[in-house]
Motif scaffolding. Structure first.
Motif, PDB file in Angstrom:
ATOM      1  N   HIS A  54      -2.499   9.679 -12.519  1.00  0.00           N
ATOM      2  CA  HIS A  54      -2.658   8.244 -12.759  1.00  0.00           C
ATOM      3  C   HIS A  54      -3.115   7.492 -11.509  1.00  0.00           C
ATOM      4  CE1 HIS A  54      -0.967   8.970 -16.601  1.00  0.00           C
ATOM      5  NE2 HIS A  54       0.311   8.926 -16.266  1.00  0.00           N
ATOM      6  N   ALA A  55      -3.528   8.209 -10.476  1.00  0.00           N
ATOM      7  CA  ALA A  55      -3.831   7.569  -9.196  1.00  0.00           C
ATOM      8  C   ALA A  55      -4.871   6.465  -9.334  1.00  0.00           C
ATOM      9  CB  ALA A  55      -4.293   8.618  -8.179  1.00  0.00           C
ATOM     10  N   VAL A  94       0.838  -1.202   0.000  1.00  0.00           N
ATOM     11  CA  VAL A  94       0.000   0.000   0.000  1.00  0.00           C
ATOM     12  C   VAL A  94       0.874   1.253   0.000  1.00  0.00           C
ATOM     13  CG1 VAL A  94      -1.664   1.335   1.369  1.00  0.00           C
ATOM     14  CG2 VAL A  94      -1.970  -1.134   1.082  1.00  0.00           C
ATOM     15  N   GLY A  95       1.981   1.205   0.748  1.00  0.00           N
ATOM     16  CA  GLY A  95       2.875   2.348   0.799  1.00  0.00           C
ATOM     17  C   GLY A  95       3.474   2.665  -0.558  1.00  0.00           C
ATOM     18  N   MET A  96       3.854   1.630  -1.312  1.00  0.00           N
ATOM     19  CA  MET A  96       4.407   1.877  -2.642  1.00  0.00           C
ATOM     20  C   MET A  96       3.351   2.479  -3.564  1.00  0.00           C
ATOM     21  SD  MET A  96       6.246  -0.653  -5.412  1.00  0.00           S
ATOM     22  CE  MET A  96       4.688  -1.297  -6.011  1.00  0.00           C
ATOM     23  N   VAL A  97       2.138   1.970  -3.488  1.00  0.00           N
ATOM     24  CA  VAL A  97       1.061   2.526  -4.313  1.00  0.00           C
ATOM     25  C   VAL A  97       0.807   3.984  -3.935  1.00  0.00           C
ATOM     26  CG1 VAL A  97      -1.384   2.355  -4.908  1.00  0.00           C
ATOM     27  CG2 VAL A  97      -0.007   0.277  -4.707  1.00  0.00           C
ATOM     28  N   GLY A  98       0.842   4.269  -2.624  1.00  0.00           N
ATOM     29  CA  GLY A  98       0.641   5.644  -2.190  1.00  0.00           C
ATOM     30  C   GLY A  98       1.703   6.577  -2.734  1.00  0.00           C
ATOM     31  N   SER A  99       2.953   6.116  -2.734  1.00  0.00           N
ATOM     32  CA  SER A  99       4.038   6.935  -3.281  1.00  0.00           C
ATOM     33  C   SER A  99       3.816   7.201  -4.767  1.00  0.00           C
ATOM     34  CB  SER A  99       5.386   6.236  -3.071  1.00  0.00           C
ATOM     35  OG  SER A  99       5.700   6.147  -1.706  1.00  0.00           O
ATOM     36  N   ALA A 100       3.399   6.174  -5.492  1.00  0.00           N
ATOM     37  CA  ALA A 100       3.134   6.349  -6.919  1.00  0.00           C
ATOM     38  C   ALA A 100       2.014   7.360  -7.152  1.00  0.00           C
ATOM     39  CB  ALA A 100       2.775   4.997  -7.544  1.00  0.00           C
ATOM     40  N   ALA A 121      -4.759  -5.261   2.679  1.00  0.00           N
ATOM     41  CA  ALA A 121      -4.264  -4.328   1.670  1.00  0.00           C
ATOM     42  C   ALA A 121      -5.403  -3.618   0.965  1.00  0.00           C
ATOM     43  CB  ALA A 121      -3.388  -5.066   0.656  1.00  0.00           C
ATOM     44  N   LEU A 122      -6.461  -4.354   0.639  1.00  0.00           N
ATOM     45  CA  LEU A 122      -7.584  -3.745  -0.070  1.00  0.00           C
ATOM     46  C   LEU A 122      -8.214  -2.618   0.738  1.00  0.00           C
ATOM     47  CD1 LEU A 122      -9.229  -6.920  -1.622  1.00  0.00           C
ATOM     48  CD2 LEU A 122      -8.064  -5.082  -2.853  1.00  0.00           C
ATOM     49  N   ALA A 123      -8.193  -2.759   2.062  1.00  0.00           N
ATOM     50  CA  ALA A 123      -8.754  -1.709   2.907  1.00  0.00           C
ATOM     51  C   ALA A 123      -7.978  -0.404   2.772  1.00  0.00           C
ATOM     52  CB  ALA A 123      -8.765  -2.165   4.369  1.00  0.00           C
ATOM     53  N   GLY A 124      -6.702  -0.501   2.397  1.00  0.00           N
ATOM     54  CA  GLY A 124      -5.890   0.702   2.233  1.00  0.00           C
ATOM     55  C   GLY A 124      -5.816   1.201   0.813  1.00  0.00           C
ATOM     56  N   LEU A 125      -6.528   0.526  -0.093  1.00  0.00           N
ATOM     57  CA  LEU A 125      -6.447   0.890  -1.509  1.00  0.00           C
ATOM     58  C   LEU A 125      -7.781   1.369  -2.067  1.00  0.00           C
ATOM     59  CD1 LEU A 125      -4.202  -2.068  -2.759  1.00  0.00           C
ATOM     60  CD2 LEU A 125      -3.526   0.332  -2.517  1.00  0.00           C
ATOM     61  N   PRO A 180      -6.407   7.026  -2.676  1.00  0.00           N
ATOM     62  CA  PRO A 180      -4.946   7.205  -2.666  1.00  0.00           C
ATOM     63  C   PRO A 180      -4.398   7.240  -1.245  1.00  0.00           C
ATOM     64  CG  PRO A 180      -5.917   8.632  -4.314  1.00  0.00           C
ATOM     65  CD  PRO A 180      -7.076   8.012  -3.546  1.00  0.00           C
ATOM     66  N   PRO A 181      -3.512   6.316  -0.881  1.00  0.00           N
ATOM     67  CA  PRO A 181      -2.970   6.283   0.485  1.00  0.00           C
ATOM     68  C   PRO A 181      -2.144   7.538   0.775  1.00  0.00           C
ATOM     69  CG  PRO A 181      -2.564   4.212  -0.672  1.00  0.00           C
ATOM     70  CD  PRO A 181      -3.016   5.205  -1.702  1.00  0.00           C
ATOM     71  N   LYS A 182      -2.224   7.982   2.025  1.00  0.00           N
ATOM     72  CA  LYS A 182      -1.467   9.160   2.451  1.00  0.00           C
ATOM     73  C   LYS A 182      -0.438   8.759   3.498  1.00  0.00           C
ATOM     74  CE  LYS A 182      -5.250  12.444   1.654  1.00  0.00           C
ATOM     75  NZ  LYS A 182      -6.109  13.495   2.266  1.00  0.00           N
ATOM     76  N   LEU A 183       0.617   9.565   3.595  1.00  0.00           N
ATOM     77  CA  LEU A 183       1.596   9.366   4.664  1.00  0.00           C
ATOM     78  C   LEU A 183       0.973   9.742   5.998  1.00  0.00           C
ATOM     79  CD1 LEU A 183       4.789  10.961   3.065  1.00  0.00           C
ATOM     80  CD2 LEU A 183       4.484   8.558   3.623  1.00  0.00           C
TER      81      LEU A 183
END
Length: 286
Positions: free
Chosen positions: A234-235, A221-227, A257-261, A264-267
């Motif tokens: 493209h989020a 999830v963190g990598m997806v958030g960074s992207a 993971a799905l709960a965090g996707l 767009p995940p935030k820091l």
């Protein structure tokens, strides 16, 4: 990415570390949390990245750090994580021992972050798939590992070369240390004096920084958030990729993971605050 370590000229390495920046080359990045790695412009280490860390007064703690780093590199190799050749040293300098990592340099053009910034959508999705495969491979291997072990597969810690994602961030070694011990290490080895000064007053929050690194779902999830933060246009596509990927490759952790996707995940707010205070804006740390 071979397993053969070439003997290093330690005297030449010590001279290089003592030399000023004009002699050893400017840091590759001045924004690293633990150090500012540099690649010498010429000489016997011109094909290496040198990472010099703060020393510790406790000899036993340094010896443990060395052993944990060796164990972590071996664990990453055991998990089939592609890595450049990486050696950890304790150099005796100015009456103390200094942790130093010498790592085979990767082409600047292979760094994942600028490729994510500059590529079109299909290209960036291929980059994420390459990194995602390494993340999934590591965690499936780690399921059988008896020790506490983590992974920090952020976009800035990957290169992607010829379609293969290569991980190069081995410090701190996320193996054996307890959660509290790792929290203290985040302060002990911080290059930022301000962090070492104010951090103890915020130890609970500092300790929490590491939690994502020990969670299979949160690393993805963190990598997806960074992207999503790098390429917000493209989020939606990156979220779709993440949801598909966890269903294909990370089923044991898919529900979490799905709960965090779903957006767009935030820091975390406290980490965003630390980054702003310390001037860390997510540039490559290699």
């Amino acid at each position: 990415m071979t397993d053969t370590e070439t003997p290093l000229d330690l005297a030449a390495l010590e001279t290089l570390i003592r030399s000023d920046s004009a002699s050893r080359g400017e840091p590759i990045s001045k924004l690293g949390y633990f150090c500012a790695p540099f690649r010498p412009a010429n000489g016997p280490f011109s094909d290496k990245v040198i990472k010099v860390y703060r020393g510790l007064a406790d000899p036993a703690a340094l010896d443990r750090l060395h052993q944990c780093h060796d164990d972590y590199v071996q664990a990453l190799k055991g998990a089939a994580v592609p890595m450049p050749d990486t050696q950890f040293l304790l150099l005796s300098m100015e009456g103390t021992r200094i942790p130093v990592i010498v790592q085979q340099a990767l082409p600047a053009s292979s760094m994942m972050r600028p490729q994510m910034q500059n590529g079109d959508l299909p290209e960036t999705l291929k980059l994420m798939e390459s990194a995602g495969q390494v993340i999934a491979r590591f965690w499936h291997w780690a399921e059988q590992a008896p020790m506490r072990i983590g992974f920090h597969p952020s976009i800035r810690n990957f290169a992607v070369l010829d379609g293969e994602a290569i991980f190069f961030d081995t410090f701190p070694p996320l193996i054996h240390y307890s959660r509290d011990e790792m929290g203290k290490m985040l302060l002990q080895f911080s290059e930022k004096r301000l962090m070492r000064w104010v951090g103890p007053f915020l130890q609970t929050k500092v300790t929490g920084i590491q939690d994502e690194w020990y969670s299979p779902a949160e690393t993805l999830v963190g990598m997806v958030g960074s992207a999503c933060r790098l390429r917000p246009e493209h989020a939606a596509a990156y979220l779709d990729w993440g949801r598909d990927f966890v269903g294909r490759e990370m089923k044991p952790w898919a529900e979490e993971a799905l709960a965090g996707l779903d957006r767009p995940p935030k820091l975390p707010g406290y980490w965003t605050g630390f980054r702003k205070v310390l001037g860390l804006q997510g540039e490559p740390n290699v």
